[in-house]
Design a protein around this motif. Structure first.
Motif: not given
Ligand code: SF4
Ligand code: SF4
Length: 1002
Positions: A286-306
């Protein structure tokens, strides 16, 4: 006062954070930093350990290596006790898709493979391999070094990560190779290095970045080559200026190195304001991309790998130097240590040995924590090894980490809600967890709690909120585990049932083949005897009464009488002889005995003449009986044709299924471009030919048997009996539903909890359904009784020999028996369609669960694969049953339609009804308990989803209300929240509609 102080620790002001972030960024075009809800600013205590350099810990004398240092299946040992192993040698291989191997972290001899206590919050033991060091030797067994890794295939690089046992060092130890395959399912545009390290005291990542920045940049490049992001962001808190400088220098040096190809992706260091828990995966995204990972979701759901810095470095060492993951950086810190610092230690090293390196204070260690003070857990002993996920050992003094204060009642201040970075309602979660209302806790998204402890930290009542959440999560996991177990058992049972049904269908197909062969030979015989049958039938009708098997019975009786008379004569003669020989009997006695002998002789003569007469009569009646027998066969021998029709219908259904399967296989092959398409086309043509032949055979047999009216009536009666069975089962299920509804109502009334009026409505509805089921059953029972009576009348009519009466009676019978037979097939087909739909849904759910588990690495993949296989098998079986039933229904329809028309023509034989009834009967009987259980589960699910909808509606209303009153500062955040709650609500409503459809179908 206390509250205002606590509030000052809570950061929820977006503008302040953004301003701080913007202040940190320099120059135009610097990436923008966003903010996340909540968060706290606890004392950092990082200076304790981040001033000393990172050093290598001495080689341990002994290492204890647990087989499960990662998420997923434990590794399987490959070594034996007494075996010598080199550093980096594979000693336990990964098992299953989500697993990681274990390598020897020192050179030495395996001294034990046994359960040892492991550093886990449970304090339980687990299987470990113990290696004792061999002198001062550190002999390595490395994999091949790939300094020029850009020449390697992506698949080889991923395999290398797997072979080297690289797992995430910052969290639960998720295998990096699995994460590197995320591109197969998701489009990833951002790779993030999570360098925030927000937890107080811990500095392991900080020292790793300061000491090995080049390795981290190269590690990121390797990972980027596997997942193909557009940009690589290094998110780091502004309390690590040395690490920021080191990384920026390394990036500049990498860009200046003209020997290497230019960077494919944008690579930037993004400094974020210090706030706990900015290192949480979702929070950093959220800090870096302003994207919110959905509830019970994964970072990949918003196109991110950490990834974590320790993991990225391990990736680089595994690829470039062939080094398996055998060591990691550990922070030794806390007020109870005199020389806190960071060490690079071999995995399996004893915690006690490491703490000695940091010189424990003479006063001793009051509390030893693995991890940080917020998310770590207390260790009861230091005789434990470090593992791949051990990032910090915190040895605290009594003052620095005092014992938890006494818990006070919740004052509903709402501080916890303001601090929660996951935007949960910690207070509600606390109540639900405490009251063991785990279903409600789940509905309030307990699963999204990252256990950061921010809520506990700010709670003025000193409530250990996180402990409650952990307890609730544990209970939910246990319940889910139990549910999965019983679900697996149910699936195994259903799988067995489906297999049996399939085998039965196969047997039926074989039987049908035999029947076809038999029918061909019978057809020839039937043609030859057709003319003779017509003649003999009329003769048999007139002499049937006299030519019954009675004469044979009479002859037998006469023979018995003759034998008895013979015995009586012999007895009389014997008695006379004894009296004459003895000389003691009077003359009158001897006269009596002589009279007896004479009478016995007369009786014998009479019996013999009767027998003779009967025999003669029987011989003269034999030709008539033979004729009657032939006629009887032609009239009542419809059992065989009925069985043939059933077999032919089954064959037609099987041929139909075979055509569909062949067509499906052909379509799949055509779509995918794989497979032998000409061969599949031939298969389709052959299957269609077989279907045409089966239909022709069935048509011929149906026409041939149209005159067999009594058989049709009998078959209808059998079908009606099977339908009765189904109706009885339905009545039993409705009865169970009433009892359950009454029980739920009583429980709610006793406890005073729950929606009493809704439960009362449920009871009323269940009773209505029961009344309907009983009415249906009674009607069917009455109709079946009437049909039976009609059948008896038919037999009597046939015996009377009136052809006209027989025809009329057959039509009447048809009317009586066809009424229930017409209602039941549609009910059967409806039920089978519902079963097919449910099986289809189960397949889709199983596929979804498997895909999700494969992606996240969580859950038992093998179990889910078994579940999917079972669901697919069930679906196939359901389709077979439905197709068979529909085939029978199509044939039965004309008979049912003609039932009310009282035509002087026999209805078509209802052999299809028999087959369908028989099939339905089998299914119903074997799955009665399953159906009841399904009904119960469905009702339960309906209740849960209804509650979820209500909760989602409440959350959405609340969010909308907050938005309507929001100031400019909070408007955007609340708008996002409204959007999220709306999506949740839509999702919940969709789920409810889905469940409602199932309930209605039921
Ligand atoms: S749990 Fe603690 S912080 Fe939350 S409302 Fe209650 S007293 Fe306040
Ligand atoms: S522990 Fe859970 S509920 Fe508490 S603040 Fe963290 S995420 Fe929120």
């Amino acid at each position: 006062m206390v509250l205002s102080l606590l509030k000052s620790m809570v950061t929820s002001s977006r503008s302040a954070a953004t301003a701080e972030a913007e202040h940190t960024q320099k120059g135009q075009g610097a990436p923008r930093v966003f903010d996340f809800h909540g968060g706290i600013h606890p004392p950092e205590h990082k200076a304790l350990s981040n001033r000393a350099p990172l050093v290598a810990a001495p080689l341990p004398r002994e290492v204890v290596l647990p087989l499960s240092q990662h998420i997923g299946a434990p590794a399987q040992p490959l070594v034996e006790i007494g075996q010598r192993v080199k550093t980096g040698e594979l000693i336990a291989r990964a098992q299953g898709m989500i697993s990681a191997p274990v390598h020897a972290s020192i050179t030495g001899v395996v001294t034990a493979i046994e359960p040892r206590q492991i550093p886990h919050v449970s304090g339980l033991e687990d299987q470990c391999i113990v290696i004792e060091r061999e002198g001062e030797i550190d002999e390595w067994a490395r994999l091949e070094a790939w300094r020029d890794w850009r020449q390697q295939e992506a698949q080889d690089l991923i395999q290398r990560l797997q072979d080297a046992g690289v797992v995430g060092q910052g969290g639960a130890g998720f295998p990096s190779a699995v994460k590197a395959r995320v591109r197969e399912r998701h489009a990833i545009d951002t790779l993030i290095l999570n360098a925030a390290e927000c937890e107080p005291y811990i500095t392991a990542d900080d020292l790793t970045m300061r000491t090995h920045p080049e390795a981290l940049i190269e590690g990121l490049e390797i990972l980027a080559s596997l997942i193909g992001p557009v940009c690589i962001l290094i998110g780091i808190e502004d309390n690590k200026p040395e690490a920021v400088i080191a990384l920026e220098q390394a990036i500049r040096a990498r860009r200046a190195d003209k020997r290497l190809p230019p960077l494919d992706s944008r690579l930037e260091v993004v400094v974020v304001p210090t706030k706990y828990p900015s290192g949480g995966e979702k929070q950093l995204i959220k800090l870096l991309t302003d994207r919110e990972v959905p509830s019970r979701g994964l970072p990949a759901d918003v196109g991110v790998v950490v990834h974590n810095p320790g993991t990225v470095r391990a990736v680089q060492r595994a690829v470039c130097f062939g080094e398996p993951m055998i060591s990691r950086v550990v922070t030794l810190t806390g007020e109870a240590l005199q020389h806190p610092h960071n060490v690079e230690a071999r995995l399996g090293t004893s915690i006690a040995d490491l703490l000695r390196l940091a010189a424990p204070a003479p006063t001793g260690i009051a509390r030893l924590v693995m991890g940080g003070p917020m998310m770590g857990f207390t260790l009861e002993s230091d005789a434990l090894p470090i593992i791949k996920t051990t990032n910090c050992l915190l040895a605290s003094s009594p003052e620095s980490l005092p014992a938890p204060a006494v818990e006070q009642p919740c004052i509903r201040c709402g501080m916890c809600e303001q601090a929660c970075p996951a935007e949960l309602l910690p207070q509600q979660l606390y109540w639900f967890s405490k009251a063991r209302e785990f279903d409600k806790a789940e509905l309030y998204n307990l699963a999204d709690c990252i256990e950061c402890g921010a809520c506990s930290y700010v709670c003025p009542s000193q409530i250990p909120l996180v402990q409650y959440y952990r307890f609730a999560k544990g209970e939910i996991r246990s319940a889910q585990h139990e549910a999965r177990k019983s679900e697996r058992a149910r699936h195994r049972f259903e799988f067995k049932q489906a297999r049996m049904a399939r085998e039965e269908a196969e047997k039926e197909a074989k039987r049908q083949q035999r029947a076809q062969a038999a029918q061909k030979s019978a057809a020839a015989r039937a043609d030859a005897s057709a003319a003779a049958e017509t003649t003999s039938a009329s003769a048999a009708t007139t002499t049937a009464a006299a030519a019954q098997p009675a004469p044979a019975t009479d002859i037998k009786a006469f023979k018995t009488a003759r034998a008895a008379a013979n015995i009586a004569l012999k007895k009389a003669e014997k008695a006379l002889k004894a009296a004459q020989d003895g000389g003691e009997s009077s003359e009158s006695d001897i006269a009596k005995l002589e009279a007896n002998v004479t009478a016995a002789k007369t009786k014998l003569a009479s019996a013999e003449s009767a027998l003779k007469a009967a025999s003669e009569a029987s011989e003269s009646a034999a030709p008539a009986a033979a004729g009657a027998s032939t006629a009887s066969t032609s009239t009542t021998g419809t059992a065989a044709p009925a069985a043939d029709l059933k077999a032919l219908k089954t064959a037609r259904a099987a041929a139909n299924i075979a055509v569909k399967k062949a067509e499906k296989a052909l379509k799949t092959a055509q779509d995918s471009g794989e497979g032998d398409i000409p061969a599949l086309e031939t298969s389709v043509a052959e299957a269609k030919a077989r279907l045409a032949k089966a239909e022709g055979d069935l048509k011929a047999a149906s026409e041939a048997s149209e005159s067999a009216a009594p058989a049709a009536a009998s078959a209808s009666a059998t079908g009606a009996a099977a339908d009765l069975k189904a109706l009885k089962t339905a009545r039993a299920a409705a009865n169970i539903a009433v009892k359950k509804a009454e029980k739920a109502l009583k429980t709610a009334q006793d406890s005073g909890e729950g929606d009493i009026s809704a439960l009362e409505t449920s009871v009323t509805e269940a009773k209505a359904r029961l009344a309907k089921a009983e009415g249906d059953l009674k009607a069917a029972t009455d109709a079946a009784g009437a049909a039976q009576g009609t059948d008896k009348g038919l037999v009597a009519s046939a015996a009377a020999g009136s052809a006209q009466t027989t025809d009329t009676g057959a039509a009447g019978s048809s009317a009586g028996a066809a009424a229930p037979a017409a209602a039941a097939p549609s009910a059967d087909i409806k039920a089978l369609k519902t079963a097919r739909a449910a099986a289809n849904i189960a397949v889709k759910k199983a596929e979804k669960a498997l895909a999700r588990a494969s992606e996240s690495g969580e859950g038992d993949i093998e179990d889910l694969q078994t579940l999917l296989a079972t669901a697919q098998e069930n679906l196939r079986a359901a389709e077979v049953r439905l197709n068979s039933a529909q085939a029978g229904s199509t044939d039965a329809t004309p008979a049912a339609k003609g039932a009310g028309e009282l035509i002087p023509e026999a209805p078509k034989p209802a052999a299809g009804s028999v087959g369908r009834g028989s099939m339905a009967s089998n299914v119903t009987l074997s799955q009665t308990e399953i159906e009841a259980s399904r009904a119960e589960n469905l009702a339960k699910r309906h209740k849960q989803v209804s509650i979820a909808v209500k909760a989602a509606e409440a959350a959405h209303r609340k969010a909308e209300a907050a938005l309507s009153e929001a100031d400019d500062e909070n408007r955007q955040r609340l708008a996002t929240k409204v959007d999220r709650t709306r999506r949740n609500l839509e999702h919940a409503r969709e789920s409810l509609a889905e469940v409602q459809a199932l309930v209605d179908a039921q």
